[in-house]
Scaffold this motif. Structure first.
Motif, PDB file in Angstrom:
ATOM      1  N   SER A 149       0.831  -1.209   0.000  1.00  0.00           N
ATOM      2  CA  SER A 149       0.000   0.000   0.000  1.00  0.00           C
ATOM      3  C   SER A 149       0.863   1.255   0.000  1.00  0.00           C
ATOM      4  O   SER A 149       0.579   2.217  -0.735  1.00  0.00           O
ATOM      5  N   LEU A 150       1.916   1.253   0.786  1.00  0.00           N
ATOM      6  CA  LEU A 150       2.817   2.395   0.850  1.00  0.00           C
ATOM      7  C   LEU A 150       3.557   2.587  -0.467  1.00  0.00           C
ATOM      8  O   LEU A 150       3.663   3.707  -0.980  1.00  0.00           O
ATOM      9  N   VAL A 151       4.030   1.504  -1.051  1.00  0.00           N
ATOM     10  CA  VAL A 151       4.742   1.584  -2.329  1.00  0.00           C
ATOM     11  C   VAL A 151       3.828   2.152  -3.416  1.00  0.00           C
ATOM     12  O   VAL A 151       4.196   3.083  -4.131  1.00  0.00           O
ATOM     13  N   GLU A 157       8.492  13.707  -0.720  1.00  0.00           N
ATOM     14  CA  GLU A 157       8.122  13.893   0.681  1.00  0.00           C
ATOM     15  C   GLU A 157       7.525  12.627   1.285  1.00  0.00           C
ATOM     16  O   GLU A 157       7.415  12.506   2.490  1.00  0.00           O
ATOM     17  N   GLY A 158       7.102  11.692   0.425  1.00  0.00           N
ATOM     18  CA  GLY A 158       6.466  10.475   0.918  1.00  0.00           C
ATOM     19  C   GLY A 158       4.953  10.606   0.822  1.00  0.00           C
ATOM     20  O   GLY A 158       4.431  11.422   0.069  1.00  0.00           O
ATOM     21  N   VAL A 159       4.272   9.780   1.593  1.00  0.00           N
ATOM     22  CA  VAL A 159       2.814   9.795   1.601  1.00  0.00           C
ATOM     23  C   VAL A 159       2.319   9.850   3.035  1.00  0.00           C
ATOM     24  O   VAL A 159       3.012   9.466   3.971  1.00  0.00           O
ATOM     25  N   ARG A 160       1.096  10.315   3.186  1.00  0.00           N
ATOM     26  CA  ARG A 160       0.473  10.406   4.507  1.00  0.00           C
ATOM     27  C   ARG A 160      -0.282   9.114   4.788  1.00  0.00           C
ATOM     28  O   ARG A 160      -0.568   8.315   3.893  1.00  0.00           O
ATOM     29  N   LEU A 161      -0.656   8.922   6.040  1.00  0.00           N
ATOM     30  CA  LEU A 161      -1.368   7.714   6.450  1.00  0.00           C
ATOM     31  C   LEU A 161      -2.680   7.544   5.692  1.00  0.00           C
ATOM     32  O   LEU A 161      -3.028   6.438   5.291  1.00  0.00           O
ATOM     33  N   ALA A 162      -3.405   8.615   5.446  1.00  0.00           N
ATOM     34  CA  ALA A 162      -4.672   8.501   4.707  1.00  0.00           C
ATOM     35  C   ALA A 162      -4.444   7.931   3.312  1.00  0.00           C
ATOM     36  O   ALA A 162      -5.274   7.181   2.798  1.00  0.00           O
ATOM     37  N   ASP A 163      -3.310   8.261   2.690  1.00  0.00           N
ATOM     38  CA  ASP A 163      -2.981   7.714   1.375  1.00  0.00           C
ATOM     39  C   ASP A 163      -2.720   6.214   1.468  1.00  0.00           C
ATOM     40  O   ASP A 163      -3.150   5.447   0.601  1.00  0.00           O
ATOM     41  N   VAL A 164      -2.008   5.804   2.497  1.00  0.00           N
ATOM     42  CA  VAL A 164      -1.718   4.382   2.705  1.00  0.00           C
ATOM     43  C   VAL A 164      -3.023   3.626   2.950  1.00  0.00           C
ATOM     44  O   VAL A 164      -3.256   2.554   2.371  1.00  0.00           O
ATOM     45  N   LEU A 165      -3.902   4.189   3.785  1.00  0.00           N
ATOM     46  CA  LEU A 165      -5.186   3.540   4.071  1.00  0.00           C
ATOM     47  C   LEU A 165      -6.042   3.431   2.814  1.00  0.00           C
ATOM     48  O   LEU A 165      -6.695   2.402   2.583  1.00  0.00           O
ATOM     49  N   GLY A 182      14.405  -1.744   8.086  1.00  0.00           N
ATOM     50  CA  GLY A 182      15.051  -0.814   7.166  1.00  0.00           C
ATOM     51  C   GLY A 182      14.383  -0.692   5.809  1.00  0.00           C
ATOM     52  O   GLY A 182      14.993  -0.205   4.860  1.00  0.00           O
ATOM     53  N   LEU A 183      13.116  -1.086   5.704  1.00  0.00           N
ATOM     54  CA  LEU A 183      12.416  -1.062   4.420  1.00  0.00           C
ATOM     55  C   LEU A 183      11.600   0.208   4.200  1.00  0.00           C
ATOM     56  O   LEU A 183      11.316   0.565   3.054  1.00  0.00           O
ATOM     57  N   ILE A 184      11.212   0.873   5.291  1.00  0.00           N
ATOM     58  CA  ILE A 184      10.477   2.132   5.209  1.00  0.00           C
ATOM     59  C   ILE A 184      10.966   3.059   6.312  1.00  0.00           C
ATOM     60  O   ILE A 184      11.629   2.614   7.261  1.00  0.00           O
ATOM     61  N   THR A 185      10.621   4.325   6.181  1.00  0.00           N
ATOM     62  CA  THR A 185      10.852   5.289   7.253  1.00  0.00           C
ATOM     63  C   THR A 185       9.567   6.079   7.455  1.00  0.00           C
ATOM     64  O   THR A 185       8.739   6.181   6.543  1.00  0.00           O
ATOM     65  N   VAL A 186       9.422   6.633   8.649  1.00  0.00           N
ATOM     66  CA  VAL A 186       8.316   7.531   8.943  1.00  0.00           C
ATOM     67  C   VAL A 186       8.910   8.718   9.670  1.00  0.00           C
ATOM     68  O   VAL A 186       9.621   8.560  10.665  1.00  0.00           O
ATOM     69  N   SER A 187       8.619   9.901   9.151  1.00  0.00           N
ATOM     70  CA  SER A 187       9.124  11.113   9.770  1.00  0.00           C
ATOM     71  C   SER A 187       8.071  12.202   9.641  1.00  0.00           C
ATOM     72  O   SER A 187       7.609  12.492   8.529  1.00  0.00           O
ATOM     73  N   ASP A 188       7.688  12.780  10.771  1.00  0.00           N
ATOM     74  CA  ASP A 188       6.692  13.854  10.794  1.00  0.00           C
ATOM     75  C   ASP A 188       5.416  13.482  10.044  1.00  0.00           C
ATOM     76  O   ASP A 188       4.834  14.309   9.349  1.00  0.00           O
ATOM     77  N   GLY A 189       5.009  12.230  10.167  1.00  0.00           N
ATOM     78  CA  GLY A 189       3.773  11.779   9.535  1.00  0.00           C
ATOM     79  C   GLY A 189       3.895  11.402   8.070  1.00  0.00           C
ATOM     80  O   GLY A 189       2.901  11.068   7.433  1.00  0.00           O
ATOM     81  N   TRP A 190       5.098  11.453   7.517  1.00  0.00           N
ATOM     82  CA  TRP A 190       5.331  11.096   6.116  1.00  0.00           C
ATOM     83  C   TRP A 190       5.980   9.717   6.050  1.00  0.00           C
ATOM     84  O   TRP A 190       7.014   9.477   6.666  1.00  0.00           O
ATOM     85  N   PHE A 191       5.381   8.819   5.277  1.00  0.00           N
ATOM     86  CA  PHE A 191       5.880   7.456   5.097  1.00  0.00           C
ATOM     87  C   PHE A 191       6.665   7.397   3.791  1.00  0.00           C
ATOM     88  O   PHE A 191       6.189   7.866   2.756  1.00  0.00           O
ATOM     89  N   ARG A 192       7.856   6.791   3.854  1.00  0.00           N
ATOM     90  CA  ARG A 192       8.701   6.672   2.665  1.00  0.00           C
ATOM     91  C   ARG A 192       9.277   5.265   2.570  1.00  0.00           C
ATOM     92  O   ARG A 192       9.569   4.635   3.581  1.00  0.00           O
TER      93      ARG A 192
END
Length: 153
Positions: free
Chosen positions: A16-18, A36-44, A71-81
């Protein structure tokens, strides 16, 4: 699979994140995606598209802890990468039909990686806000997985 192994929900959240981040589109280069990555609502939203249900808060939290710890993802300030290691996993997975993507990733995780641990937490309020954002964006009712399915997988 033992308790320490990867769960189906871990692969579901990863895929989902990818896809939400654009890495799944025509194997785009990292420089053409959302840096910047994606937000949780995007992942959901993507998780709902893949499985016609939303992951529970504890499923998201556990999956993110294990994926980030590996080490497959990071989360920073609500942004998933997705990290370079996560990108490599995605690009080298066996390609099957779209319906088997989560299962294929689950198999790759089980064979190539050990679940990690991270201290990331997802508060009830953060999850509820992301679910609400999903509902407003899509105009769809929230579809949750039955309790017996959310702990298995």
């Amino acid at each position: 699979m033992g308790e320490e192994g990867w769960r189906w929900a871990d692969a579901w959240i990863f895929v989902s994140l990818v896809i939400a981040g654009g890495a799944g589109r025509h194997r785009r280069a990292a420089t053409t995606r959302r840096p910047e990555g994606v937000r949780l609502a995007d992942v959901l939203s993507t998780a709902d598209h893949l499985n016609r249900s939303l992951p529970a808060r504890h499923e998201v939290e556990a999956a993110v802890r294990r994926l980030a710890g590996a080490g497959l993802i990071t989360v920073s300030d609500g942004w998933f990468r997705v990290t370079p290691a996560g990108e490599h996993l995605w690009r080298t997975r066996p390609n099957g039909g779209f319906g088997t993507t989560v299962e294929a990733v689950h198999g790759v995780l089980s064979r190539r990686h050990t679940p990690g641990t991270s201290d990331w937490t997802l508060g009830d309020d953060e999850h509820a806000a992301a679910v609400q954002e999903f509902a407003v964006r899509t105009g769809q009712p929230v579809r949750r997985r039955p309790a017996q399915e959310s702990s298995s997988g």
